[in-house]
Design a protein around this motif. Sequence first.
Motif, PDB file in Angstrom:
ATOM      1  N   TYR A   1       0.831  -1.207   0.000  1.00 30.07           N
ATOM      2  CA  TYR A   1       0.000   0.000   0.000  1.00 30.07           C
ATOM      3  C   TYR A   1       0.867   1.259   0.000  1.00 30.07           C
ATOM      4  O   TYR A   1       0.663   2.166  -0.812  1.00 30.07           O
ATOM      5  CB  TYR A   1      -0.917  -0.017   1.222  1.00 30.07           C
ATOM      6  CG  TYR A   1      -1.783   1.217   1.343  1.00 30.07           C
ATOM      7  CD1 TYR A   1      -2.951   1.351   0.591  1.00 30.07           C
ATOM      8  CD2 TYR A   1      -1.428   2.258   2.203  1.00 30.07           C
ATOM      9  CE1 TYR A   1      -3.744   2.486   0.693  1.00 30.07           C
ATOM     10  CE2 TYR A   1      -2.223   3.390   2.317  1.00 30.07           C
ATOM     11  CZ  TYR A   1      -3.382   3.500   1.557  1.00 30.07           C
ATOM     12  OH  TYR A   1      -4.156   4.627   1.651  1.00 30.07           O
ATOM     13  N   TYR A   2       1.834   1.312   0.890  1.00 35.90           N
ATOM     14  CA  TYR A   2       2.682   2.501   0.970  1.00 35.90           C
ATOM     15  C   TYR A   2       3.706   2.553  -0.166  1.00 35.90           C
ATOM     16  O   TYR A   2       4.129   3.641  -0.573  1.00 35.90           O
ATOM     17  CB  TYR A   2       3.374   2.566   2.327  1.00 35.90           C
ATOM     18  CG  TYR A   2       2.407   2.909   3.438  1.00 35.90           C
ATOM     19  CD1 TYR A   2       1.677   4.096   3.408  1.00 35.90           C
ATOM     20  CD2 TYR A   2       2.194   2.043   4.509  1.00 35.90           C
ATOM     21  CE1 TYR A   2       0.772   4.413   4.409  1.00 35.90           C
ATOM     22  CE2 TYR A   2       1.290   2.358   5.519  1.00 35.90           C
ATOM     23  CZ  TYR A   2       0.579   3.542   5.463  1.00 35.90           C
ATOM     24  OH  TYR A   2      -0.323   3.860   6.454  1.00 35.90           O
ATOM     25  N   LEU A   3       4.100   1.403  -0.695  1.00 36.18           N
ATOM     26  CA  LEU A   3       4.987   1.381  -1.849  1.00 36.18           C
ATOM     27  C   LEU A   3       4.330   2.068  -3.040  1.00 36.18           C
ATOM     28  O   LEU A   3       4.932   2.921  -3.705  1.00 36.18           O
ATOM     29  CB  LEU A   3       5.345  -0.066  -2.207  1.00 36.18           C
ATOM     30  CG  LEU A   3       6.172  -0.267  -3.478  1.00 36.18           C
ATOM     31  CD1 LEU A   3       7.562   0.329  -3.318  1.00 36.18           C
ATOM     32  CD2 LEU A   3       6.262  -1.756  -3.832  1.00 36.18           C
ATOM     33  N   ILE A   4       3.084   1.710  -3.326  1.00 37.01           N
ATOM     34  CA  ILE A   4       2.367   2.315  -4.448  1.00 37.01           C
ATOM     35  C   ILE A   4       2.121   3.795  -4.195  1.00 37.01           C
ATOM     36  O   ILE A   4       2.273   4.634  -5.095  1.00 37.01           O
ATOM     37  CB  ILE A   4       1.046   1.563  -4.715  1.00 37.01           C
ATOM     38  CG1 ILE A   4       1.345   0.133  -5.202  1.00 37.01           C
ATOM     39  CG2 ILE A   4       0.187   2.310  -5.734  1.00 37.01           C
ATOM     40  CD1 ILE A   4       0.104  -0.731  -5.343  1.00 37.01           C
ATOM     41  N   GLU A   5       1.766   4.155  -2.965  1.00 39.53           N
ATOM     42  CA  GLU A   5       1.590   5.563  -2.623  1.00 39.53           C
ATOM     43  C   GLU A   5       2.877   6.351  -2.854  1.00 39.53           C
ATOM     44  O   GLU A   5       2.864   7.449  -3.423  1.00 39.53           O
ATOM     45  CB  GLU A   5       1.173   5.709  -1.158  1.00 39.53           C
ATOM     46  CG  GLU A   5      -0.310   5.678  -0.906  1.00 39.53           C
ATOM     47  CD  GLU A   5      -0.682   6.364   0.394  1.00 39.53           C
ATOM     48  OE1 GLU A   5      -1.900   6.605   0.584  1.00 39.53           O
ATOM     49  OE2 GLU A   5       0.214   6.666   1.208  1.00 39.53           O
ATOM     50  N   GLY A   6       3.970   5.787  -2.399  1.00 41.30           N
ATOM     51  CA  GLY A   6       5.248   6.477  -2.530  1.00 41.30           C
ATOM     52  C   GLY A   6       5.663   6.650  -3.968  1.00 41.30           C
ATOM     53  O   GLY A   6       6.094   7.746  -4.383  1.00 41.30           O
ATOM     54  N   LEU A   7       5.528   5.603  -4.769  1.00 44.35           N
ATOM     55  CA  LEU A   7       5.869   5.683  -6.189  1.00 44.35           C
ATOM     56  C   LEU A   7       4.940   6.639  -6.927  1.00 44.35           C
ATOM     57  O   LEU A   7       5.326   7.255  -7.923  1.00 44.35           O
ATOM     58  CB  LEU A   7       5.794   4.295  -6.826  1.00 44.35           C
ATOM     59  CG  LEU A   7       6.908   3.315  -6.456  1.00 44.35           C
ATOM     60  CD1 LEU A   7       6.551   1.912  -6.951  1.00 44.35           C
ATOM     61  CD2 LEU A   7       8.245   3.758  -7.044  1.00 44.35           C
ATOM     62  N   GLY A   8       3.719   6.780  -6.412  1.00 45.41           N
ATOM     63  CA  GLY A   8       2.748   7.672  -7.039  1.00 45.41           C
ATOM     64  C   GLY A   8       2.997   9.141  -6.764  1.00 45.41           C
ATOM     65  O   GLY A   8       2.280  10.000  -7.296  1.00 45.41           O
ATOM     66  N   GLY A   9       3.986   9.448  -5.936  1.00 47.32           N
ATOM     67  CA  GLY A   9       4.347  10.843  -5.687  1.00 47.32           C
ATOM     68  C   GLY A   9       4.384  11.252  -4.240  1.00 47.32           C
ATOM     69  O   GLY A   9       4.969  12.282  -3.890  1.00 47.32           O
ATOM     70  N   GLU A  10       3.776  10.447  -3.345  1.00 48.14           N
ATOM     71  CA  GLU A  10       3.743  10.815  -1.937  1.00 48.14           C
ATOM     72  C   GLU A  10       5.136  10.832  -1.306  1.00 48.14           C
ATOM     73  O   GLU A  10       5.359  11.521  -0.301  1.00 48.14           O
ATOM     74  CB  GLU A  10       2.843   9.860  -1.163  1.00 48.14           C
ATOM     75  CG  GLU A  10       1.370   9.965  -1.512  1.00 48.14           C
ATOM     76  CD  GLU A  10       0.798  11.347  -1.226  1.00 48.14           C
ATOM     77  OE1 GLU A  10       1.116  11.896  -0.157  1.00 48.14           O
ATOM     78  OE2 GLU A  10       0.055  11.871  -2.076  1.00 48.14           O
ATOM     79  N   ALA A  11       6.079  10.099  -1.898  1.00 56.24           N
ATOM     80  CA  ALA A  11       7.432  10.053  -1.348  1.00 56.24           C
ATOM     81  C   ALA A  11       8.302  11.217  -1.810  1.00 56.24           C
ATOM     82  O   ALA A  11       9.431  11.376  -1.340  1.00 56.24           O
ATOM     83  CB  ALA A  11       8.101   8.732  -1.729  1.00 56.24           C
TER      84      ALA A  11
END
Length: 263
Positions: A204-214
């Motif tokens: 969940y957080y991997l996809i969020e991060g790759l999506g720009g949240e990181a």
Amino acid sequence: MKKRILLTLMVCLCSVAWAYDNTYAVVVGVADYKYFSAWDGDLRYTTSDAQRFANFLKSKKGGSVPAANIILLTDAMASKANILAQTRQLYSKAKKNDRVIFFFSGHGGRGCFLPYDAGKRGENMLYFSEVKSLFRYAKCNTKLLFADACFSGSMKGLNTKAIQSTLSKEQKAASDMNIAVMMSCRKNETSMELGSLRQGLFTYYLIEGLGGEANSDGSQYVTITELFNYVYLKTRQKASSMGHQQNPELFGKFDLRLIVAKT
């Protein structure tokens, strides 16, 4: 905290990869195991992890990767032999300026992943050394491995003399390649699946991060360091709030500024 995180990366500097032409990804998720049952070993959301990760890659945020460049293997399609064969075939298409990704969500053991046909006595395990050796088929400079599996951090530090003596020439050559490996937990930890998310916590957080949240510096890119810092902190904090210990790990041979996504 940030200093401590960076010290755990265990990386070596190499050339910076600021861009890539094409992406080739093998995405694996196993929930319904051949020799397990719903009451004894099957998982809930690992195929969902894989499907969502593949869908993300196809999206604009994920780089608009063509469907033909993504092999999605779930449950019965994710036997050990099929994973190995499909990955070799796809990765052989990658050229110098491309990138390859291997994503796995399912059971993990110490030093291995469990494909669909893994047996309860250790048959058909997909050993980390075998996964690493698959990357030698890709001629590109950017190689990423993500895994949401229990004990996945045990991949780090496997190049002992005992293991090296059992590897083929191809597998030994793979140990010198530039690969960034991000695992959902340490070697003595388990990875959480959350019903509220219908996903693995790490994925969940991997996809969020790759999506720009990181993206912490406001640039047009997400680096591997930014991604790891985001996934590590979010996963660790959420797991801790639920009384669980889960600490993602990042290791390999790559540049800390390696770009993994564009925003």
